[in-house]
Design an enzyme around this catalytic site. Structure first.
Site, short mmCIF file in Angstrom:
data_model
loop_
_atom_site.label_atom_id
_atom_site.label_comp_id
_atom_site.label_asym_id
_atom_site.label_seq_id
_atom_site.Cartn_x
_atom_site.Cartn_y
_atom_site.Cartn_z
CB CYS A 59 -0.91 0.10 1.19
SG CYS A 59 -2.32 1.05 0.67
NE ARG B 98 -0.49 9.47 -1.83
CZ ARG B 98 -0.65 10.42 -0.86
NH1 ARG B 98 -0.22 11.76 -1.46
NH2 ARG B 98 -1.22 10.40 0.29
CB ILE C 7 -6.81 0.54 4.18
CG1 ILE C 7 -7.50 -0.82 4.65
CG2 ILE C 7 -7.33 1.86 4.95
CD1 ILE C 7 -6.80 -1.27 6.07
NE ARG C 8 -7.66 8.24 2.24
CZ ARG C 8 -6.67 9.14 2.25
NH1 ARG C 8 -5.85 8.89 3.44
NH2 ARG C 8 -6.42 9.95 1.58
CG HIS D 44 -3.07 -3.17 4.09
ND1 HIS D 44 -1.92 -2.56 4.75
CD2 HIS D 44 -3.85 -2.05 3.58
CE1 HIS D 44 -2.04 -1.04 4.52
NE2 HIS D 44 -3.07 -1.05 3.68
CD GLU E 238 -0.09 -5.08 6.35
OE1 GLU E 238 0.08 -5.65 5.15
OE2 GLU E 238 -0.69 -4.12 6.47
N1 GLN Z 1 -3.65 6.47 1.13
C1 GLN Z 1 -2.26 6.18 1.65
C2 GLN Z 1 -1.36 7.04 0.76
O1 GLN Z 1 -1.61 7.50 -0.01
C3 GLN Z 1 -2.06 4.57 1.72
C4 GLN Z 1 -3.01 3.85 2.41
C5 GLN Z 1 -2.53 2.72 3.13
O2 GLN Z 1 -1.26 2.42 3.08
N2 GLN Z 1 -3.39 1.70 3.66
O3 GLN Z 1 -0.20 7.00 1.38
#
Ligand code: GLN
Length: 193
Positions: free
Chosen positions: A78, A105, A134-135, A171, A173
């Site tokens: 991520c 991103r 997650i995002r 992720h 993990e």
């Molecule tokens: N949105 C985060 C970024 O741009 C990454 C999110 C994450 O690592 N779960 O850095």
């Protein structure tokens, strides 16, 4: 074997726990000196803008980049993936510029748009991998020499490898599935080249 996990910010404890389950000596890395003697390094998820600021402040950018260019295996999840990309779109973060991928991103929207989905990762075997986003960023483009390891149904690239560098937009993990960590250990051992 000893694997370092960058512990500036983000989900580093979960990576350390995953490595320990594989009986790997895992240690948090916050300072350049702690990189001595590691056989590989994981860059966790978190917030890439924060991670890059902290890496700069603690003189880790150049150290990690130089070691990776010298052949240290590197696994980014991520935000960690964003840190490894040569190109980033979707408002700036400073990266290490190591891997020949372009990433976007926050490509799937805001925190509330986070999602989980089972994906096929042929390199890990038949069973699908439960991927937690997650995002998350996505991989917009892979240059020559980059192997795509997983895609979503709409063909969005979400995991890739280039030599000893491994990235996932999600992720691993945060699940109990240790196959990506084992795959990284095999990269370090030179088993799946
Ligand atoms: N949105 C985060 C970024 O741009 C990454 C999110 C994450 O690592 N779960 O850095």
């Amino acid at each position: 074997m000893k694997i370092g996990v960058l512990a500036s910010q983000g989900a580093f404890i979960e990576h350390i726990t995953a490595l320990k389950k594989l009986d790997i000596d895992a240690l948090p890395v916050r300072l350049p000196g702690e990189l001595k003697g590691v056989d590989g390094l994981i860059l966790p998820g978190g917030e890439s803008t924060t991670i890059s600021k902290l890496m700069k402040a603690y003189d880790l950018m150049q150290n990690v980049a130089a070691l990776t260019r010298d052949g240290m295996p590197l696994f980014g999840t991520c935000a960690g993936m964003i840190m490894m990309a040569k190109k980033i779109s979707g408002n700036g973060a400073v990266s290490l510029g190591l891997m020949d991928i372009a990433v976007k991103r926050n490509a799937f929207g805001r925190q509330v748009d986070s999602f989980e989905v089972d994906v096929d990762v042929p390199a890990l075997g038949k069973a699908p991998f439960h991927a937690v986003f997650i995002r998350a960023p996505l991989i917009e483009q892979c240059e020559k020499g980059v192997e795509v390891l997983a895609k979503l149904k709409d063909n969005t690239i979400i995991a890739a490898r280039q030599g000893k560098m491994l990235v996932t937009a999600f992720h691993p993990e945060l699940t109990n599935d240790l196959r990506f960590h084992r795959y990284f250990v095999d990269i370090i051992k030179g088993k799946n080249n």
